[in-house]
Design a protein around this motif. Structure first.
Motif, PDB file in Angstrom:
ATOM      1  N   LYS A 168      32.006  11.305  58.875  1.00 52.73           N
ATOM      2  CA  LYS A 168      32.926  11.438  57.739  1.00 52.73           C
ATOM      3  C   LYS A 168      32.208  11.992  56.518  1.00 52.73           C
ATOM      4  O   LYS A 168      32.783  12.751  55.727  1.00 52.73           O
ATOM      5  N   GLU A 180      31.879  15.719  57.127  1.00 56.99           N
ATOM      6  CA  GLU A 180      33.163  16.388  56.936  1.00 56.99           C
ATOM      7  C   GLU A 180      33.526  16.470  55.451  1.00 56.99           C
ATOM      8  O   GLU A 180      34.011  17.503  54.970  1.00 56.99           O
ATOM      9  N   LYS A 181      33.283  15.388  54.727  1.00 53.87           N
ATOM     10  CA  LYS A 181      33.579  15.378  53.295  1.00 53.87           C
ATOM     11  C   LYS A 181      32.750  16.413  52.549  1.00 53.87           C
ATOM     12  O   LYS A 181      33.199  17.019  51.562  1.00 53.87           O
ATOM     13  N   GLY A 182      31.542  16.649  53.020  1.00 52.23           N
ATOM     14  CA  GLY A 182      30.664  17.622  52.376  1.00 52.23           C
ATOM     15  C   GLY A 182      30.926  19.062  52.783  1.00 52.23           C
ATOM     16  O   GLY A 182      30.211  19.973  52.346  1.00 52.23           O
ATOM     17  N   GLY A 183      31.947  19.276  53.608  1.00 51.82           N
ATOM     18  CA  GLY A 183      32.288  20.647  54.009  1.00 51.82           C
ATOM     19  C   GLY A 183      31.361  21.220  55.063  1.00 51.82           C
ATOM     20  O   GLY A 183      31.085  22.430  55.074  1.00 51.82           O
ATOM     21  N   PHE A 184      30.894  20.380  55.978  1.00 50.51           N
ATOM     22  CA  PHE A 184      29.916  20.795  56.973  1.00 50.51           C
ATOM     23  C   PHE A 184      30.423  21.955  57.835  1.00 50.51           C
ATOM     24  O   PHE A 184      29.717  22.950  58.026  1.00 50.51           O
ATOM     25  N   ARG A 185      31.632  21.848  58.344  1.00 51.31           N
ATOM     26  CA  ARG A 185      32.173  22.904  59.210  1.00 51.31           C
ATOM     27  C   ARG A 185      32.282  24.224  58.458  1.00 51.31           C
ATOM     28  O   ARG A 185      31.941  25.294  58.997  1.00 51.31           O
ATOM     29  N   GLU A 186      32.775  24.165  57.227  1.00 50.76           N
ATOM     30  CA  GLU A 186      32.930  25.378  56.425  1.00 50.76           C
ATOM     31  C   GLU A 186      31.580  26.021  56.142  1.00 50.76           C
ATOM     32  O   GLU A 186      31.428  27.250  56.178  1.00 50.76           O
ATOM     33  N   LEU A 187      30.582  25.180  55.893  1.00 52.06           N
ATOM     34  CA  LEU A 187      29.250  25.695  55.609  1.00 52.06           C
ATOM     35  C   LEU A 187      28.643  26.374  56.835  1.00 52.06           C
ATOM     36  O   LEU A 187      28.019  27.439  56.725  1.00 52.06           O
ATOM     37  N   GLU A 202      30.424  29.712  57.292  1.00 50.23           N
ATOM     38  CA  GLU A 202      29.953  30.687  56.307  1.00 50.23           C
ATOM     39  C   GLU A 202      28.553  31.193  56.658  1.00 50.23           C
ATOM     40  O   GLU A 202      28.241  32.376  56.471  1.00 50.23           O
TER      41      GLU A 202
END
Length: 334
Positions: free
Chosen positions: A296, A299-306, A309
């Motif tokens: 969690k 996910e809150k830290g934007g792991f997938r998006e990072l 990118e």
């Protein structure tokens, strides 16, 4: 494994990884020749692979591809300084290369291929490139430039078309190939035959546990973003995990050992399981448990998006590298 005569143009780490993997699989040393401009590297290859032909000097690449028609021809090249060669093979003749592996840095590929253009055009070996970012059409253009430039110096200049040139296969291995655990993506031009594709697959398969063909050359840039650059992503993740454990009071050596084995174990589970990656993650994530708390936070830290990118950035850099080194646009026609 098919045992074609191989010429490695460039004797750096990746060329050595492929060579070492082939030799470990029983490939004959006598079927391999390496060219390398750095004398210290030549001496290293001499000492590590006794009997391997390692060439340097202004005519080394041409000799590796053309072969030598006679013992005296080889000796003449050595005596006049055009080629430096390991002493054991200094006076030997040897056949032309059937496969040429371009294992030089992308920044020098154009000069190397242009210089070899006429030789490649005349000999028609399979050309395999491991240079990042350089498209097969650009490699074809470099070959044509060199061949046409050489013909202009004669009384019969020629116009060379794509179909007149050797087939080119572009590959993207990764550094785990150095320990025979590589992952490699391959793309072949339409004129590459099934037999030539098999040769490329066999060569890279000697150091790669996963060899995957892509049907669009642009996907080689994506291969770069996933597996080509991917080992560094995992090193960064492991580095961060090790640092986090040290901050929590663990000694660094123990943190490193646990981190590495955890990464290795997770990868082996993923390889051997019939479950997809998401299912594997869910199975070890008990609701309200320790893993759940960590996931969690990711996910809150934007792991997938990072991650997305980062992979896109590597993909884009591979494409921009081609523009920087070859110029804008496609080279589909000469």
């Amino acid at each position: 494994m098919l045992q074609s005569r191989l010429a490695f143009i460039g004797g750096g780490n990746m060329a050595e990884a492929i060579l070492g993997g082939l030799l470990a699989c029983g490939y004959p040393l006598s079927q391999c020749v390496v060219t390398e401009p750095l004398q210290a590297r030549c001496e290293f290859l001499h000492s590590k692979y006794p009997g391997l032909q390692v060439l340097s000097g202004p005519q080394a690449n041409h000799l590796a591809v053309n072969g030598s028609e006679s013992d005296s021809h080889t000796a003449d090249l050595v005596n006049n300084g055009a080629v430096h060669i390991n002493p054991a093979a200094a006076s030997e003749s040897f056949p032309p290369a059937e496969v040429v592996i371009l294992a030089v840095k992308p920044q020098v590929l154009r000069g190397v291929v242009s210089d070899l253009g006429e030789t490649l055009y005349q000999r028609q070996p399979l050309v395999i490139s491991i240079a990042a970012g350089i498209e097969t059409s650009a490699i074809a253009r470099f070959m044509a430039e060199g061949a046409m430039s050489a013909s202009e110096e004669t009384s019969t200049p020629v116009q060379i078309k794509n179909e007149d040139l050797p087939a080119v296969i572009r590959v993207m291995p990764n550094t785990p190939a150095l320990v025979n655990e590589g992952a490699t993506g391959l793309y072949a031009t339409s004129d590459a035959t099934p037999a030539q594709r098999l040769v490329a697959e066999s060569l890279l398969g000697a150091v790669s546990k996963q060899v995957s063909w892509v049907d669009q050359e642009s996907l080689i840039d994506t291969v770069t973003g996933i597996s080509g650059s991917g080992p560094a992503y995992f090193f960064l993740m492991m580095e961060a995990m090790e640092d986090a454990a040290v901050k929590l009071g663990m000694d660094r050596e123990t943190a490193k050992e646990l981190t590495i084995q955890t990464c290795l174990g997770a990868a082996k589970m993923a390889q051997s399981s019939s479950d997809d990656l998401k299912t594997l993650r869910v199975k070890v994530t008990s609701p309200q448990g320790t893993t759940d708390a960590a996931i969690k936070t990711f996910e809150k830290g934007g792991f997938r998006e990072l991650v997305a990118e980062s992979v896109k950035a590597a993909d884009s850099r591979s494409k921009s590298l081609a523009v920087e080194l070859c110029g804008p646009g496609k080279d589909s026609k000469l």
